[in-house]
Motif scaffolding. Structure first.
Motif, short mmCIF file in Angstrom:
data_model
loop_
_atom_site.label_atom_id
_atom_site.label_comp_id
_atom_site.label_asym_id
_atom_site.label_seq_id
_atom_site.Cartn_x
_atom_site.Cartn_y
_atom_site.Cartn_z
N SER B 96 0.88 -1.40 0.09
CA SER B 96 0.00 -0.16 -0.16
C SER B 96 0.92 1.17 0.07
O SER B 96 0.41 2.47 0.23
CB SER B 96 -1.03 -0.02 1.32
OG SER B 96 -1.75 -0.94 0.81
N ASN B 97 2.18 1.25 -0.26
CA ASN B 97 3.10 2.39 -0.38
C ASN B 97 2.37 3.63 -1.40
O ASN B 97 2.20 4.51 -1.19
CB ASN B 97 4.23 2.14 -0.77
CG ASN B 97 5.09 1.82 0.44
OD1 ASN B 97 4.80 1.80 1.52
ND2 ASN B 97 6.54 1.91 0.29
N VAL B 99 -0.75 3.49 -2.67
CA VAL B 99 -2.23 3.88 -2.26
C VAL B 99 -1.93 5.11 -1.35
O VAL B 99 -2.86 6.06 -1.73
CB VAL B 99 -2.63 2.64 -1.48
CG1 VAL B 99 -4.26 3.20 -1.10
CG2 VAL B 99 -2.92 1.56 -2.27
N MET B 100 -1.00 5.12 -0.21
CA MET B 100 -0.92 6.08 0.37
C MET B 100 -0.17 7.53 0.01
O MET B 100 -0.13 8.51 0.37
CB MET B 100 -0.25 5.83 1.78
CG MET B 100 -1.26 4.46 2.49
SD MET B 100 -2.75 5.26 2.73
CE MET B 100 -3.57 3.67 2.85
N ALA B 101 0.76 6.97 -1.07
CA ALA B 101 1.72 8.13 -1.49
C ALA B 101 1.14 8.79 -2.58
O ALA B 101 1.35 10.02 -2.93
CB ALA B 101 3.00 7.59 -1.97
N CYS B 102 0.28 8.16 -3.58
CA CYS B 102 -0.43 9.03 -4.53
C CYS B 102 -1.03 10.18 -4.33
O CYS B 102 -1.97 10.33 -3.32
CB CYS B 102 -1.47 8.06 -5.32
SG CYS B 102 -2.40 9.13 -6.59
#
Lengths: 349, 189
Positions: B96-97, B99-102
């Motif tokens: 989920s990197n 998902v959270m960084a976009c």
């Protein structure tokens, strides 16, 4: 890594480990006494593949996002409740690495086919690599013409009668692996040739070639058995060479192509440990939706990571765009757009 | 993958103020063959307590995609047409990197699959010269796929913008957002 086409750290580690492997081959085969010279081409292929795998793995670990998961994963494993963390890691490994359970919800046939390829390949590796290295060899039991003994590193581990079921299963172990790989890879090949989504995005070298190689290895391997069992050894030499060529192609392709995912997969366990420990430390709450969306640890690490990679999502007040959940980010974007439209004097236009 | 059918003159234009929240795009998105029947487009209320405003979000296909940069598994790639592809299934580790960084909140983590999935601008369609599913069904013109000339004719009082300011970060994208005429960027904060 600055302007260098190779990575010194990775080169050193890969060379050292490859030398260590050759040393283990030398001593594991009792100074080459038990080494089967007919398998020497396979040995070269395996050493090359090993070097390539270690090299790429080391380069990969040095990427900032990968290093975070590696460092955190290993760190958490060895701090606090070590036993409980190890139990979790073992459970996760069995479920995700051995049984690949995350594929099942994507499709039960996809899971079955993948599982068959995985079991077939793993069992084949477990048999052929020790044989190639001379770590495993078989002899007749002393004073007997019907009992066979298996040796590992030169030590006897088991024996069985030549006409027993055990002997049949053992001698044909690679054939069972081949059947499983053929069924599994056949299913995936069919899927890749018929699924429009896959057809649109796949490439020959990274998606089709691996399946073709797996099937080629299995069919030529089975051909060896069929040749000597049913065809009086017809074309055995040709098949043996063909089989060696396909296997060596497969081996040297591991570090570069699709098969590298086998080596990467344990990172999934690190990600699971990371989120489990992160949850215990507390969840991040989205300032827009007011709901929990991920762990504080994750957001903290991502802020550092994005900065390291050259992205700066900080706001003037010290908070960050990354403090928002995905839904919060979409909403804030829409609100900014609405403001811009209002300032422009027309909502649509 | 080397489809010659991808039309480089056609672009995506989004105008979220036109979104009426009907979710026709979601239904259409689920028909996209690259998603495997999961809708990847996002339609949500902006702030339900105070307004009925909804917003729609497709992947913006950034020039330098943050999602791909923060991916620990090298699972996200950008192709020669500027399309940022969904996670490579065999590589994605579901961390989920992305998902959270976009910055646009686009990638979705499918918990069941332990896999990130995202909009690929209907690559199965656009790679053969067709329009993305969502843009073909949007009844209010919030989503439009076509040439710059077409959109200029349809929206003479708007300018497509593909530069977004998130504080100190400037993000350039392949997908455009329709802004008041003469705008050159959208400042989020």
């Amino acid at each position: 890594m600055k302007n260098r086409s190779y990575n010194i750290k990775a080169m050193l580690i890969a060379t050292l480990l490859s030398v260590l492997m050759v040393v283990l081959v030398f001593y594991g085969s009792r100074e080459l006494q038990n080494f089967d010279a007919a398998l020497v081409t396979y040995l070269f292929g395996t050493v090359f593949a090993f070097f390539g795998i270690v090299y790429r793995y080391t380069v990969w670990l040095q990427r900032p996002p990968t290093w975070i998961y590696f460092k955190r994963g290993v760190g958490f494993l060895f701090t606090g409740k070590i036993f409980s963390h190890f139990c979790f890691a073992v459970k996760e490994s069995v479920e995700n690495i051995a049984f690949q359970k995350f594929i099942y919800p994507r499709g039960k046939y996809r899971w079955l086919a993948h599982f068959m390829i995985a079991v077939g390949c793993t069992s084949a590796f477990l048999i052929t690599i020790p044989l190639t290295f001379g770590w495993v060899h078989f002899t007749m039991a002393p004073n007997s013409i019907s009992v066979y003994e298996a040796h590992f590193f030169g030590f006897k581990v088991m024996d069985f009668d030549l006409d027993s079921i055990m002997a049949f299963l053992t001698f044909h172990a690679l054939n069972w692996s081949s059947y499983m790989v053929i069924f599994g890879a056949g299913y995936y090949l069919r899927r890749r040739l018929t699924n429009p989504g896959l057809i649109a995005t796949q490439t020959f070298e990274s998606d089709l070639l691996p399946l073709i190689l797996l099937i080629a290895i299995s069919v030529t391997g089975l051909g060896l058995t069929y040749s000597y069992e049913f065809m009086k050894g017809l074309a055995f030499d040709f098949l043996a060479v063909l089989h060696a060529v396909t296997v060596i192609l497969f081996l040297i392709w591991i570090p570069f192509g699709k098969f590298f995912h086998i080596i990467q997969r344990p990172a999934q366990i690190a990600a699971h440990i990371y989120h489990k420990v992160g949850k215990q430390q507390g969840m991040a709450v989205c300032e827009h939706t007011g709901e929990e969306f991920t762990t504080n640890l994750h957001i903290k690490d991502l802020k550092k990571l994005t900065k390291k990679l050259g992205f700066d999502f900080d706001r003037e007040d010290g908070t960050s765009h990354l403090d928002l959940s995905p839904e919060g980010k979409r909403s804030r974007l829409a609100q900014a757009h609405l403001r811009a439209r209002q300032d422009g004097g027309n909502l649509f236009g | 993958m080397k489809y010659s059918g991808f039309n480089p003159n056609e672009e995506f234009f989004v105008d979220m103020q036109r979104c009426i929240g009907c979710k026709a795009c979601e239904m259409a998105c689920a028909e996209c063959e690259t998603n495997g029947q999961e809708p990847m487009i996002h339609v949500n209320y902006v702030d339900r307590a105070s307004t009925v405003q909804t917003t729609v979000q497709v992947c913006m296909h950034c020039e330098d995609p943050v999602c791909a940069n923060v991916c620990p598994a090298d699972a996200i790639s950008k192709d020669e047409f500027g399309i940022v592809h969904t996670a490579n299934t065999e590589r994605c580790i579901g961390c989920s990197n992305c998902v959270m960084a976009c910055p646009f909140g686009v990638p979705k983590k499918e918990e069941n699959y332990d896999l990130m999935m995202k909009c690929t601008m209907c690559y199965d369609r656009t790679s053969v010269g067709k329009k993305p599913m969502c843009a073909t069904v949007c009844p209010s013109g919030a989503l439009f796929y076509g040439t710059k000339d077409e959109i200029q004719e349809m929206r003479p009082n708007s300018t497509p913008v593909n530069t977004f300011i998130f504080g100190k970060e400037t993000v350039n994208t392949k997908v455009n957002i329709m802004m008041p005429k003469g705008s050159s960027e959208l400042v989020i904060f």
